[in-house]
Design a protein around this motif. Structure first.
Motif, PDB file in Angstrom:
ATOM      1  N   ARG A  24      13.816  19.366   1.260  1.00  0.00           N
ATOM      2  CA  ARG A  24      14.351  19.491  -0.090  1.00  0.00           C
ATOM      3  C   ARG A  24      15.229  18.275  -0.370  1.00  0.00           C
ATOM      4  O   ARG A  24      15.547  17.513   0.549  1.00  0.00           O
ATOM      5  CB  ARG A  24      15.213  20.759  -0.145  1.00  0.00           C
ATOM      6  CG  ARG A  24      15.333  21.368  -1.515  1.00  0.00           C
ATOM      7  CD  ARG A  24      16.134  22.635  -1.428  1.00  0.00           C
ATOM      8  NE  ARG A  24      15.391  23.755  -0.845  1.00  0.00           N
ATOM      9  CZ  ARG A  24      15.942  24.919  -0.512  1.00  0.00           C
ATOM     10  NH1 ARG A  24      17.254  25.098  -0.668  1.00  0.00           N
ATOM     11  NH2 ARG A  24      15.218  25.886  -0.009  1.00  0.00           N
ATOM     12  N   GLU A  25      15.665  18.104  -1.610  1.00  0.00           N
ATOM     13  CA  GLU A  25      16.598  17.022  -1.918  1.00  0.00           C
ATOM     14  C   GLU A  25      17.912  17.608  -2.417  1.00  0.00           C
ATOM     15  O   GLU A  25      17.899  18.472  -3.294  1.00  0.00           O
ATOM     16  CB  GLU A  25      16.000  16.084  -2.968  1.00  0.00           C
ATOM     17  CG  GLU A  25      16.596  14.674  -2.886  1.00  0.00           C
ATOM     18  CD  GLU A  25      16.056  13.769  -3.970  1.00  0.00           C
ATOM     19  OE1 GLU A  25      14.869  13.429  -3.894  1.00  0.00           O
ATOM     20  OE2 GLU A  25      16.832  13.449  -4.884  1.00  0.00           O
ATOM     21  N   VAL A  26      18.998  17.175  -1.863  1.00  0.00           N
ATOM     22  CA  VAL A  26      20.317  17.627  -2.312  1.00  0.00           C
ATOM     23  C   VAL A  26      21.194  16.390  -2.517  1.00  0.00           C
ATOM     24  O   VAL A  26      21.417  15.622  -1.580  1.00  0.00           O
ATOM     25  CB  VAL A  26      20.983  18.551  -1.269  1.00  0.00           C
ATOM     26  CG1 VAL A  26      22.445  18.808  -1.630  1.00  0.00           C
ATOM     27  CG2 VAL A  26      20.231  19.871  -1.151  1.00  0.00           C
ATOM     28  N   GLY A  27      21.639  16.197  -3.739  1.00  0.00           N
ATOM     29  CA  GLY A  27      22.526  15.067  -4.030  1.00  0.00           C
ATOM     30  C   GLY A  27      21.938  13.733  -3.601  1.00  0.00           C
ATOM     31  O   GLY A  27      22.654  12.865  -3.110  1.00  0.00           O
ATOM     32  N   GLY A  28      20.644  13.588  -3.768  1.00  0.00           N
ATOM     33  CA  GLY A  28      20.002  12.323  -3.422  1.00  0.00           C
ATOM     34  C   GLY A  28      19.675  12.163  -1.944  1.00  0.00           C
ATOM     35  O   GLY A  28      19.171  11.133  -1.528  1.00  0.00           O
ATOM     36  N   ARG A  29      19.977  13.189  -1.158  1.00  0.00           N
ATOM     37  CA  ARG A  29      19.677  13.138   0.271  1.00  0.00           C
ATOM     38  C   ARG A  29      18.473  14.027   0.580  1.00  0.00           C
ATOM     39  O   ARG A  29      18.360  15.133   0.033  1.00  0.00           O
ATOM     40  CB  ARG A  29      20.861  13.674   1.103  1.00  0.00           C
ATOM     41  CG  ARG A  29      22.227  13.154   0.714  1.00  0.00           C
ATOM     42  CD  ARG A  29      22.468  11.794   1.298  1.00  0.00           C
ATOM     43  NE  ARG A  29      23.831  11.357   1.002  1.00  0.00           N
ATOM     44  CZ  ARG A  29      24.802  11.321   1.915  1.00  0.00           C
ATOM     45  NH1 ARG A  29      24.572  11.681   3.164  1.00  0.00           N
ATOM     46  NH2 ARG A  29      26.015  10.903   1.577  1.00  0.00           N
ATOM     47  N   THR A  30      17.640  13.576   1.489  1.00  0.00           N
ATOM     48  CA  THR A  30      16.552  14.414   1.969  1.00  0.00           C
ATOM     49  C   THR A  30      17.088  15.319   3.062  1.00  0.00           C
ATOM     50  O   THR A  30      17.628  14.836   4.064  1.00  0.00           O
ATOM     51  CB  THR A  30      15.410  13.552   2.539  1.00  0.00           C
ATOM     52  OG1 THR A  30      14.958  12.693   1.492  1.00  0.00           O
ATOM     53  CG2 THR A  30      14.264  14.424   3.043  1.00  0.00           C
TER      54      THR A  30
END
Lengths: 301, 301, 301, 301
Positions: A133-139
């Motif tokens: 998933r992506e959270v705040g631009g992080r994978t």
């Protein structure tokens, strides 16, 4: 050299290289992030007897974390080889298991260039129920768990940093030295990119290399023991000093350690009954980093 | 079976033997004893990935410690072989290094008979400046250190205790389950001779043995994952439950674990939104101890 | 209007003017400054039944305090007349009496223009043994006391600020609403120039004006009581809400309160089980300040 | 007279009568009970400038509270007339408003006979939605509030107790005296039925009656000011003392205060650098209670 009336020794702290990673732990509240951070950084005072050196670097506000929740950044310091194992075990056993947590790489927030990346693949714990998933631009990986979902990045930056930066805070009485050291630790906690890995940030029993007992690689540093002042030759306990505490500082780079030492010295020098401030070295034979107290305090003096 | 309106599962917690020591850490104030205790019991949630399981048992008032100073009792749990190493390293690196501390064996305060004694010879650190002394009827070593003197007993009792006692606290929402679990941990902290070694006492990510990934020995327990309730067959997440937390309890004996479980269940059952309480077992194949929730609560029901 | 999937009510918080001072308390360590700050801001939730509204604004690092020691800034809010009395008594009884403290005016750190100054002449306590001195560019009095010396400025800025800024955090369960409110308070604590004066920052029992009992000026706000949802007409408890908590915010100006509300809403909206966020007003009849949630969140939406 | 090598002054503490109530605050977790207790006992160091003297007596475990939840017992001390007002306002503003709280009379747990009962009728806040109920054998009112329900007893026992019991802890340095006082406060916190109402339990600025300034009723006690040792006649600061802290103790009866003084002296005498322990009196002219240090320590010496 004096600061706030306290003599500052004309000496330097000698320090060594270590590999360092910086992990941001977020949770539903500051309190739960803190509890995970405390567990993950315990049993981590000295690489001699502990599997790593670790500590809480600083609070990270919701506006600065990838998932917009409150967080704590911790540093984990070890040899390069051991660092991977320690990241896997401390994150896997102490953070993945903690309620409501997520984990992000936090090294680039305090270091200009991060060249190494250490993989920490915890998502296999998800038994194929996990998903990317992506959270705040992080994978990140989202792993279904009893409490809901665990969210974690799986690559952590690592840099060659500094271990063993240090100060000696000396006092007229034991309690003066202790509170002096505590004030120094408080002040250092405001500096980003460093930790003071010992209990409450303070070392009570600094050591020397070697011992009269052949099987011991290190032993009490009698030259700095106040109760042995009159019993050993060459005691380095100054006049007017009846106790001293060491503060060990690990950091992501020399600048961070230098700033931490400056803040620590300034704070300790303001505590009544602190009568001398120094630092520990081994004559420059052991480590490549030298933090001369004069340089460290150049802006203050 | 219900307690305070909350259904209690008709099941049992399955637990395993472990070796346990109990160390009393005293210091000049409660706060400094606590800081040492926290450091010494960190990175110690599960013997799987951590070198030991450890935690704070309870506060020990000045009237009950050998040196008349405030203290904290900690438990360290491991295999018999590893227990000695962990006592040496956790005391040596996390307590001997902490300001103003002393260390005493505390097992006989909570256990009727202690047959095993583990030697923990830290006095060699004193480099022949150490001396034997008596404190509160105990034979201790006094080691000169920078901060003054470290005082320590050097034999620690050990008993075959219980690891893996547990509860599952389930809730209508994640936060109900979390506060339910926290209330249970609070209550358990009042029971002598037990610890809840996970972060804040709580496990968020209980596991099952094995995995679809061949190289993993354990993985997420999907039957207890609320987000997988409708995706896996045989989900054990009851109707009305949207999150659950496990509390793992290690203790010096079965009675202590049983009392801890009772206090934990009672406390959790009083938290609004806690909708089910259960426990984890592996069908009785893995551990010799069975804590039937009905028995545990016999006095309450 | 939604934020992180949580509906935000189309309404506004109504607030009132109050006079505000901001006092910086420093001490030998962060811990001792904190203890004094806690005592000085207690019994200060609501000006209705308490002599003032007060709370801790934020930590002030040694680099930012006049005496280079760690500190906490507190806000004290009251009518202009009462503010002087409360400054005198809270500083005199709770800070002058606390170990190692000093006190400085801290209002100009968070407010552009301070026109009013309130004299707080505690130096008479020195019985003519006190003396004037300069610390960090401030004129202070040094009073000899048992613990050594108390250092205090004796003029404190005051501004007409804002009291009663507020949020309602509503949840699917009581614990979801509670942790939602706690997360909001955590986030607000990072905003300078505001306090959340209630216990732990949270109000559990918001009130309405008037009562069926003639002698009561205020009483429970039944329209917002979840347990009365089906018993009273015109309940304002939305579908899916089973508990709600109010957060009251006092601040030095409208901008500070607005920023605090935004941070609080953002944080609460990230807590699982928070199902609605609103604010309280009295139809605009009572206070001149209106904080429309749409405006407060303009940057987020 | 000496204890642990520390001279104990041949003098007595003089104390005064006060009315005392004891309120048990329970909540969903220990933490929330604590937050309410802290708010309710703030701004309450000295009856001279504060509306009451108040503090936390002790933690009350779930097994000992009427509703089986964790709790804190607080003491509120004032004149009989003021005590009612203070109970109403501190419970109404600081506990009724706190999340998840309930309130019970706790005086009979620590006092053999309670003859006075003070009515604290908060149920009118319920605006006729409140109802009477029984909890743990107590008659309480349940008031619907935003957070759910507030539960409260409405009669609180009151006894004529003791205010102003005290100790002087003196040290070679300021930090020795401070930690000595802190250790004393820690130890006293383990005694039931007493509080140390000042910040962190410690008074830094003990006073004498009267002043050279005609308008001051009290002023610094120059005879006990270390910095004035050589400037005033009749200084009572002993040789080897450079700072001293007072601990003020209020309690439900003489026995409780006596036990608290004994625990405090024992603890302080064990702190390195504590060089003298005394107590304060006004020649017996002001209060009927005399706690002779010799008697207080009779069991120890």
């Amino acid at each position: 050299m004096e600061l706030n009336g306290v003599p500052i020794d004309d000496t330097y702290a000698e320090a060594f290289p270590t590999w360092v990673s910086r992990v941001i732990i977020t949770a539903v509240t500051e309190e739960w992030a803190y509890k995970a951070a405390v567990e993950a950084t315990g049993f981590a005072t000295s690489a001699i007897g502990c599997p790593a050196e670790a500590g809480i670097d600083c609070f990270v506000s919701p506006d600065e974390t990838p998932d917009g929740r409150p967080g704590y950044a911790i540093l984990i310091c070890a040899t390069k080889k051991k660092l991977k194992e320690q990241l896997v075990e401390r994150i896997g056993e102490c953070i993945l298991t903690a309620p409501t947590t997520a984990v992000f790489d936090g090294l680039s927030d305090v270091v200009a260039e991060v060249t190494e990346k250490i993989p920490v693949k915890l998502h296999f714990f998800g038994d194929k129920y996990e998903e990317q998933r992506e959270v705040g631009g992080r994978t990140v990986w989202a792993i279904p768990i009893m409490g809901g979902e665990y969210i974690g990045e799986e690559e952590f930056g690592a840099v060659k940093g500094v271990a063993g930066g240090n100060l000696f805070v000396m006092g007229e009485t034991q309690m003066s030295a202790l509170i002096g050291a505590q004030a120094a630790v408080d002040a250092i906690s405001g500096v980003c990119g460093v930790i003071t890995p010992f209990p409450g940030g303070i070392v009570s029993s600094g050591s020397k290399v070697g011992s009269k007992y052949k099987f011991m690689v290190a032993s009490t540093n009698e030259a700095y023991c106040p109760t042995l002042k009159d019993k050993v030759e060459g005691s380095k306990v100054p006049e007017g000093v009846n106790a001293l505490y060491e503060i060990v500082i690990d950091g992501v780079d020399e600048d961070a350690v230098k700033m931490a030492m400056a803040e620590g010295i300034k704070a300790a020098s303001k505590v009544p009954g602190v009568t001398f401030i120094s630092a520990g070295n081994f004559g420059g034979n052991l480590g490549p980093f030298k933090f001369d107290l004069k340089d460290v305090l150049a802006d203050e003096l």
